[in-house]
Design a protein around this motif. Structure first.
Motif, short mmCIF file in Angstrom:
data_model
loop_
_atom_site.label_atom_id
_atom_site.label_comp_id
_atom_site.label_asym_id
_atom_site.label_seq_id
_atom_site.Cartn_x
_atom_site.Cartn_y
_atom_site.Cartn_z
N ASP A 271 1.72 -44.38 -21.27
CA ASP A 271 1.09 -43.92 -20.03
C ASP A 271 0.28 -45.05 -19.42
N GLY A 272 0.50 -45.32 -18.14
CA GLY A 272 -0.31 -46.30 -17.42
C GLY A 272 0.00 -47.73 -17.74
N ARG A 273 1.10 -47.98 -18.45
CA ARG A 273 1.50 -49.36 -18.74
C ARG A 273 2.90 -49.55 -18.18
N ARG A 274 2.99 -50.12 -16.97
CA ARG A 274 4.28 -50.34 -16.31
C ARG A 274 5.09 -49.06 -16.28
N GLN A 275 4.39 -47.97 -15.99
CA GLN A 275 5.02 -46.66 -16.00
C GLN A 275 5.72 -46.43 -14.66
N ILE A 276 7.01 -46.16 -14.70
CA ILE A 276 7.82 -46.07 -13.48
C ILE A 276 8.20 -44.62 -13.22
N PHE A 277 7.95 -44.15 -11.97
CA PHE A 277 8.37 -42.83 -11.52
C PHE A 277 9.27 -43.01 -10.30
N THR A 278 10.40 -42.33 -10.30
CA THR A 278 11.32 -42.39 -9.16
C THR A 278 11.39 -41.00 -8.53
N THR A 279 11.22 -40.93 -7.22
CA THR A 279 11.29 -39.66 -6.50
C THR A 279 12.43 -39.71 -5.47
N ASN A 280 12.86 -38.56 -5.01
CA ASN A 280 13.97 -38.51 -4.04
C ASN A 280 13.56 -38.94 -2.65
N LYS A 281 12.35 -38.56 -2.23
CA LYS A 281 11.96 -38.80 -0.84
C LYS A 281 10.70 -39.62 -0.67
#
Length: 399
Positions: A271-281
């Motif tokens: 958590d919080g270390r180069r943590q990547i989230f991808t969303t649609n919009k």
């Protein structure tokens, strides 16, 4: 701790007190008390000796690893714990993310707790028959003696860059505080690619068994690098130097190379270390708890993404004010939009912190509180959340 008290009493002719099982108070100055007391100006040394004597009575002694550095010490601590746990080793951890037997960690108030808490955990880990204990060692914790008396099987120094100068007063003092760990270890593993470490005569310190890690291959047997790096999966989720440190330590601990790769390839992102989230919009989000100048540079350079970037960040109060302008300038260089928010102002007025941040930014950033953040994210390609504010972001953003 009985053994420790016994040793202290004998050295000061207090054997009769011990034989009678009489309570004894050790103090720096004269006190009004009905129980015997010993005035000792060097009470801190006695304090350390008592803890040491108690810990040394334990039959089972784990491998103790101390990890320090400006950047990456928390990540390296937790990823190493993860790697060793994957090999069915019981690992005790003391870190800024919590303390306990990994992965069940309780919250800490300090990166490196006070000395009595450190020894309390040491006794607990020994009682629970931990194979390894990993302690995250801050420069202030080392300087203030919170780790005095602990002998590390290994010390790991991830890197050294300028930080905490308001406390240490100079880069030299800061470096010396970090290197203090080399006086209380059997083997040290040092980042050879870090200029501030490369240019130091490490043999001035107590440790005589020194190894190095480097991204570059070397014929020097003291320099350890990862062979066949292409075998590592999901490299973008981790700092390469954390992985190098894991590889080096596990190799020195006689784990076979395929076994080390198995551990590394089964690591879960932190958590919080180069943590990547991808969303649609709403674009992609990268959350990193970076708080130093070099860490800010690294997060932009390592991802090297050719997209419009919006960065949300903040600067803590009462800490290294000189960094604010420098960090703001880095953010400005890489971002098309900037949001500055509160990030633990402590006793300092947030307006003052904000103005310091403006000094490094060429155009006025938008300041919005976190509750309005999601509204601002529409039509952005990439969003960086950097610093401790990332913790609040993860709690509240609902991604």
């Amino acid at each position: 701790p009985e053994a420790g008290i016994r040793d202290v009493e004998r050295s000061r002719g207090l054997g009769d007190v011990y034989k009678r099982q009489t309570p004894l108070c050790i103090t720096r100055q004269k006190i009004r008390s009905s129980i015997p007391f010993l005035i000792e100006r060097g009470i801190k040394k006695i304090y350390v000796e008592l803890f040491k004597a108690d810990f040394e009575e334990n039959e089972r002694k784990p491998v103790i690893i101390g990890i320090t550095g400006t950047n990456g010490k928390t990540s390296t601590t937790l990823l190493l714990a993860q790697s060793l746990t994957h090999q069915n080793k019981k690992v005790g951890v003391i870190s800024s993310e919590g303390s306990g037997i990994y992965p069940k960690l309780e919250e800490n108030e300090y990166t490196t707790p006070p000395i009595d808490i450190c020894y309390k955990y040491q006794r607990f880990f020994s009682k629970k028959k931990c194979d390894y204990v990993i302690i995250e060692c801050s420069s202030q914790g080392l300087h203030q003696g919170r780790l005095d008396g602990i002998h590390f099987t290994y010390s790991i120094i991830t890197n050294i860059d300028q930080d905490h100068i308001e406390y240490h007063k100079s880069l030299k003092n800061y470096i010396n505080s970090k290197l203090k760990i080399m006086n209380q270890c059997t083997t040290s593993i040092i980042n050879f690619d870090c200029n501030n470490l490369k240019n130091i005569d490490h043999h001035k310190h107590g440790c005589r068994n020194i190894f190095y890690i480097s991204q570059n291959k070397s014929k020097n047997k003291k320099i350890i690098s990862i062979p066949q790096r292409e075998n590592i999966k999901n490299l973008e989720n981790f700092n390469i130097y954390s992985l190098l440190m894991i590889f080096a330590l596990m190799r020195l601990e006689k784990f076979k190379t395929p076994t080390i790769f198995e551990s590394i390839n089964n690591l879960n992102p932190l958590d919080g270390r180069r943590q990547i989230f991808t969303t649609n919009k709403k674009g992609d989000f990268i959350v990193d708890y970076a708080h130093t100048v070099q860490a800010y540079k690294n997060i932009y350079l390592d991802f090297n993404i050719n997209k419009k970037i919006c960065t949300l960040f903040g600067c803590g109060g009462d800490r290294d004010k000189i960094k604010r302008k420098i960090i703001s300038k880095i953010v400005d260089n890489y971002s098309s939009k900037i949001i500055i928010t509160k990030d633990n102002s402590r006793s300092e007025q947030f307006k003052k912190i904000l103005n310091d941040g403006f000094d490094g930014i060429s155009s006025n950033p938008n300041y919005k509180m976190l509750a309005l953040l999601i509204i601002l994210l529409i039509n952005l390609s990439l969003f960086f959340v950097i610093g401790n504010i990332g913790k609040a972001f993860l709690r509240n953003a609902g991604i």
